[in-house]
Design a protein around this motif. Structure first.
Motif, PDB file in Angstrom:
ATOM      1  N   GLY A 131      33.477  29.683  46.668  1.00 41.62           N
ATOM      2  CA  GLY A 131      33.893  28.407  46.886  1.00 41.62           C
ATOM      3  C   GLY A 131      35.553  28.036  47.484  1.00 41.62           C
ATOM      4  N   GLY A 132      35.529  28.802  48.445  1.00 44.68           N
ATOM      5  CA  GLY A 132      36.722  28.744  49.394  1.00 44.68           C
ATOM      6  C   GLY A 132      37.529  29.885  49.145  1.00 44.68           C
ATOM      7  N   ALA A 133      38.962  29.906  48.957  1.00 47.89           N
ATOM      8  CA  ALA A 133      39.912  30.698  49.036  1.00 47.89           C
ATOM      9  C   ALA A 133      39.879  31.682  47.618  1.00 47.89           C
ATOM     10  CB  ALA A 133      41.317  30.025  49.054  1.00 47.89           C
ATOM     11  N   ASN A 134      39.406  31.111  46.539  1.00 50.86           N
ATOM     12  CA  ASN A 134      39.553  31.983  45.342  1.00 50.86           C
ATOM     13  C   ASN A 134      38.809  33.498  45.652  1.00 50.86           C
ATOM     14  OD1 ASN A 134      40.435  29.807  43.861  1.00 50.86           O
ATOM     15  ND2 ASN A 134      38.605  29.213  43.257  1.00 50.86           N
ATOM     16  N   ALA A 135      37.873  33.872  46.296  1.00 52.94           N
ATOM     17  CA  ALA A 135      37.399  35.044  46.286  1.00 52.94           C
ATOM     18  C   ALA A 135      38.164  35.951  47.274  1.00 52.94           C
ATOM     19  CB  ALA A 135      35.798  34.715  46.904  1.00 52.94           C
ATOM     20  N   SER A 136      38.736  35.229  48.387  1.00 55.26           N
ATOM     21  CA  SER A 136      39.578  36.090  49.269  1.00 55.26           C
ATOM     22  C   SER A 136      40.919  36.453  48.569  1.00 55.26           C
ATOM     23  CB  SER A 136      39.988  35.128  50.511  1.00 55.26           C
ATOM     24  OG  SER A 136      38.639  34.927  51.230  1.00 55.26           O
ATOM     25  N   PHE A 137      41.473  35.601  47.948  1.00 56.18           N
ATOM     26  CA  PHE A 137      42.706  36.093  47.309  1.00 56.18           C
ATOM     27  C   PHE A 137      42.368  36.852  45.960  1.00 56.18           C
ATOM     28  CE2 PHE A 137      44.450  32.508  49.703  1.00 56.18           C
ATOM     29  CZ  PHE A 137      45.611  33.083  49.960  1.00 56.18           C
ATOM     30  N   ALA A 138      41.296  36.580  45.480  1.00 55.22           N
ATOM     31  CA  ALA A 138      40.890  37.629  44.305  1.00 55.22           C
ATOM     32  C   ALA A 138      40.856  39.059  45.003  1.00 55.22           C
ATOM     33  CB  ALA A 138      39.667  37.454  43.679  1.00 55.22           C
ATOM     34  N   LEU A 139      40.606  39.360  46.095  1.00 58.24           N
ATOM     35  CA  LEU A 139      40.225  40.510  46.997  1.00 58.24           C
ATOM     36  C   LEU A 139      41.667  41.039  47.160  1.00 58.24           C
ATOM     37  CD1 LEU A 139      38.971  42.827  48.813  1.00 58.24           C
ATOM     38  CD2 LEU A 139      39.206  41.251  50.609  1.00 58.24           C
ATOM     39  N   THR A 141      44.652  40.058  45.724  1.00 57.51           N
ATOM     40  CA  THR A 141      45.161  40.230  44.257  1.00 57.51           C
ATOM     41  C   THR A 141      44.943  41.476  43.867  1.00 57.51           C
ATOM     42  OG1 THR A 141      45.282  37.882  43.997  1.00 57.51           O
ATOM     43  CG2 THR A 141      45.890  39.216  41.991  1.00 57.51           C
ATOM     44  N   LYS A 142      43.498  41.843  43.744  1.00 54.18           N
ATOM     45  CA  LYS A 142      43.223  43.129  43.081  1.00 54.18           C
ATOM     46  C   LYS A 142      43.828  44.473  44.000  1.00 54.18           C
ATOM     47  CE  LYS A 142      40.611  45.366  40.065  1.00 54.18           C
ATOM     48  NZ  LYS A 142      40.988  45.432  38.734  1.00 54.18           N
ATOM     49  N   ASN A 143      43.805  44.070  45.241  1.00 54.28           N
ATOM     50  CA  ASN A 143      44.381  45.247  45.963  1.00 54.28           C
ATOM     51  C   ASN A 143      45.758  45.355  45.725  1.00 54.28           C
ATOM     52  OD1 ASN A 143      43.983  47.470  48.474  1.00 54.28           O
ATOM     53  ND2 ASN A 143      45.449  45.908  49.131  1.00 54.28           N
ATOM     54  N   TYR A 144      46.660  44.424  45.644  1.00 55.14           N
ATOM     55  CA  TYR A 144      47.672  44.485  45.305  1.00 55.14           C
ATOM     56  C   TYR A 144      48.180  44.975  43.993  1.00 55.14           C
ATOM     57  CZ  TYR A 144      52.627  42.915  46.540  1.00 55.14           C
ATOM     58  OH  TYR A 144      53.836  42.843  46.888  1.00 55.14           O
ATOM     59  N   MET A 145      47.414  44.700  43.086  1.00 51.29           N
ATOM     60  CA  MET A 145      47.740  45.157  41.882  1.00 51.29           C
ATOM     61  C   MET A 145      47.528  46.604  41.738  1.00 51.29           C
ATOM     62  SD  MET A 145      45.981  41.988  39.624  1.00 51.29           S
ATOM     63  CE  MET A 145      46.261  42.733  38.154  1.00 51.29           C
ATOM     64  N   ARG A 152      48.581  41.511  35.364  1.00 57.22           N
ATOM     65  CA  ARG A 152      48.367  40.062  35.233  1.00 57.22           C
ATOM     66  C   ARG A 152      49.814  39.545  34.245  1.00 57.22           C
ATOM     67  NH1 ARG A 152      44.219  37.813  32.119  1.00 57.22           N
ATOM     68  NH2 ARG A 152      44.912  36.006  33.377  1.00 57.22           N
ATOM     69  N   GLU A 153      50.378  40.132  33.514  1.00 57.87           N
ATOM     70  CA  GLU A 153      51.323  39.415  32.556  1.00 57.87           C
ATOM     71  C   GLU A 153      52.632  39.247  33.474  1.00 57.87           C
ATOM     72  OE1 GLU A 153      49.315  42.015  29.666  1.00 57.87           O
ATOM     73  OE2 GLU A 153      49.589  42.168  31.739  1.00 57.87           O
ATOM     74  N   ASP A 191      37.462  37.325  39.467  1.00 53.03           N
ATOM     75  CA  ASP A 191      38.254  38.591  38.882  1.00 53.03           C
ATOM     76  C   ASP A 191      39.170  39.150  40.102  1.00 53.03           C
ATOM     77  OD1 ASP A 191      38.783  40.598  36.827  1.00 53.03           O
ATOM     78  OD2 ASP A 191      38.043  42.027  38.278  1.00 53.03           O
ATOM     79  N   PRO A 192      40.610  39.290  40.039  1.00 47.80           N
ATOM     80  CA  PRO A 192      41.183  39.352  38.457  1.00 47.80           C
ATOM     81  C   PRO A 192      41.879  37.618  38.324  1.00 47.80           C
ATOM     82  CG  PRO A 192      42.569  40.385  40.039  1.00 47.80           C
ATOM     83  CD  PRO A 192      41.399  40.046  40.810  1.00 47.80           C
ATOM     84  N   LEU A 193      41.416  36.813  39.251  1.00 50.53           N
ATOM     85  CA  LEU A 193      42.021  35.465  39.067  1.00 50.53           C
ATOM     86  C   LEU A 193      41.467  34.836  37.811  1.00 50.53           C
ATOM     87  CD1 LEU A 193      42.239  34.512  42.822  1.00 50.53           C
ATOM     88  CD2 LEU A 193      43.926  35.628  41.630  1.00 50.53           C
ATOM     89  N   HIS A 194      42.198  33.993  37.149  1.00 46.91           N
ATOM     90  CA  HIS A 194      41.932  33.447  36.197  1.00 46.91           C
ATOM     91  C   HIS A 194      42.590  31.771  36.395  1.00 46.91           C
ATOM     92  CE1 HIS A 194      40.687  35.979  32.772  1.00 46.91           C
ATOM     93  NE2 HIS A 194      40.815  36.871  34.017  1.00 46.91           N
ATOM     94  N   LEU A 195      42.282  30.712  35.488  1.00 45.59           N
ATOM     95  CA  LEU A 195      42.331  29.486  35.947  1.00 45.59           C
ATOM     96  C   LEU A 195      43.930  29.094  36.231  1.00 45.59           C
ATOM     97  CD1 LEU A 195      41.097  26.464  35.828  1.00 45.59           C
ATOM     98  CD2 LEU A 195      42.016  26.341  33.475  1.00 45.59           C
ATOM     99  N   PHE A 196      44.991  29.609  35.626  1.00 43.09           N
ATOM    100  CA  PHE A 196      46.213  29.271  35.914  1.00 43.09           C
ATOM    101  C   PHE A 196      46.826  29.988  37.158  1.00 43.09           C
ATOM    102  CE2 PHE A 196      45.807  28.183  31.244  1.00 43.09           C
ATOM    103  CZ  PHE A 196      45.766  26.618  31.642  1.00 43.09           C
TER     104      PHE A 196
END
Length: 378
Positions: A131-139, A141-145, A152-153, A191-196
């Motif tokens: 559904g758009g950018a969420n999956a791309s930014f999940a990738l 974000t996970k790599n960056y973490m 996540r905290e 994952d790892p993105l949540h609602l907020f």
């Protein structure tokens, strides 16, 4: 720069983007004490004007500018727009340049925008159910973490602080205090993105006026000065997954041109479609070294009345993402703070602000980035 304008956001609107942009320009001229005929320059950014580009919009809006630019770059459009408008004024191509962005949000318009956002979206993402950018930014974000040890905290601390800042903003979409527990336990999105971690699409518009400082003074308008700007596109194309943006290429130029240092900055307004991009900007803008973003987050409150005020309007994560206007939100907020006219809580004795933009996500990276250093006019 003067006359910052925000047309209050709403979740959904049956009005067109033309209406939102027109409202912003009407308020801009009213605030500046000029007429639409005085606007001889226009920079426009929008995703939802349909077949109308900037030149088509001039007829809808009843304008006849002698200088015109269309900046379809999403979250970096505000910085690029002010940069180009300043050059136009500097070169005598225009006296009053309106930099405006606005988008509507119908019940189904966001989905339609995502489905045709880019060739990458059409070919490599949307057909597979993303559904758009969420999956791309999940990738990203996970790599960056994994690479830098951000948790996540840490991201949650940013989101909670921005929500605290938004509580004093009348037009913010999110009006309820957010706790770290609520952030951590929110429903997963990708994952790892949540609602907020994700912005809320909405309708709204932002605008400001670029003119010479002496002209603003003649109109009795509080103003801010542009000390320096940078922009960069498709930076670091050899990085397998994005961990830095174009700011890192040109950051020395930004500070050298401005004649100030990161320690001189009173507030920072970053583009905040997701917390990982905020963290990248902390590093790439020179407030900490690459990989030290987690430590920087843990050292500051990021609240308007705390240490290192950041996204003092609440940013898009709590105020909402009004399409392309999201790239202008930080600019109008920084202007108000520097002019001593904030909508919400003030940053005490703010003299220097940095605003940064980021936009145009394809599959694994955003292509465009920019930043500007602004100062309270004397």
């Amino acid at each position: 720069m003067c006359a910052p304008v925000t047309v209050p956001y709403v979740r959904y609107s049956t009005d067109t983007a033309h209406w939102w942009i027109g409202r912003a320009l009407h308020q801009l001229t009213k605030t500046a004490g000029i007429t639409p005929k005085d606007l001889d320059g226009l920079v426009l950014s929008s995703f939802t004007t349909g077949a109308d580009s900037a030149v088509g919009m001039t007829q809808h809006l009843g304008l006849s500018p002698r200088w015109l630019d269309h900046v379809p770059m999403g979250g970096v459009s505000g910085v690029v727009g002010l940069r180009r408008a300043a050059r136009a004024v500097q070169n005598g191509d225009a006296q009053f340049v309106a930099v405006v962005a606005g988008d509507t949000n119908h019940v189904d318009s966001f989905r339609k925008t995502l489905s045709s956002f880019s060739r990458f979206a059409q070919d490599a993402v949307y057909p597979y159910g993303s559904g758009g950018a969420n999956a791309s930014f999940a990738l990203i974000t996970k790599n960056y973490m994994n690479k830098y040890g951000v948790t996540r905290e840490d991201f949650g601390k940013i989101c909670v602080a921005q929500r605290d800042n938004a509580l004093s903003i009348p037009f913010a979409m999110m009006k309820k205090k957010l706790t770290l527990d609520e952030y951590m336990n929110a429903r997963p999105i990708s994952d790892p993105l949540h609602l907020f971690d994700c912005v809320m699409p909405c309708a709204g518009a932002e605008a400001f006026l670029v003119c010479r400082e002496d002209v603003a003074k003649s109109l009795g308008l509080p103003a801010v000065r542009i000390l320096s700007t940078i922009e960069r596109h498709n930076s670091f194309p050899d990085d397998p997954i994005q961990v830095r943006g174009g700011w890192a290429v040109d950051i020395d130029d930004l500070w050298q041109m401005a004649g100030v240092k990161p320690d001189d900055v009173d507030l920072l307004q970053t583009y905040d479609d997701y917390p990982v991009i905020i963290t990248m900007q902390f590093e790439d803008l020179g407030f900490c070294k690459k990989g030290e973003g987690k430590d920087f987050i843990r050292q500051h409150t990021f609240t308007t009345d705390g240490s290192f005020p950041h996204n003092t309007s609440g940013g898009q994560l709590s105020t909402g993402q009004a399409g392309a206007a999201g790239g202008h939100l930080g600019i109008t907020e920084a202007m108000r703070q520097l002019m001593g006219q904030p909508i919400g809580k003030p940053v005490k004795d703010a003299k220097i602000a940095v605003v940064s933009g980021f936009g145009m996500i394809n599959y694994d990276r955003g292509l465009s980035s920019g930043a500007a250093v602004l100062a309270r006019a004397s």
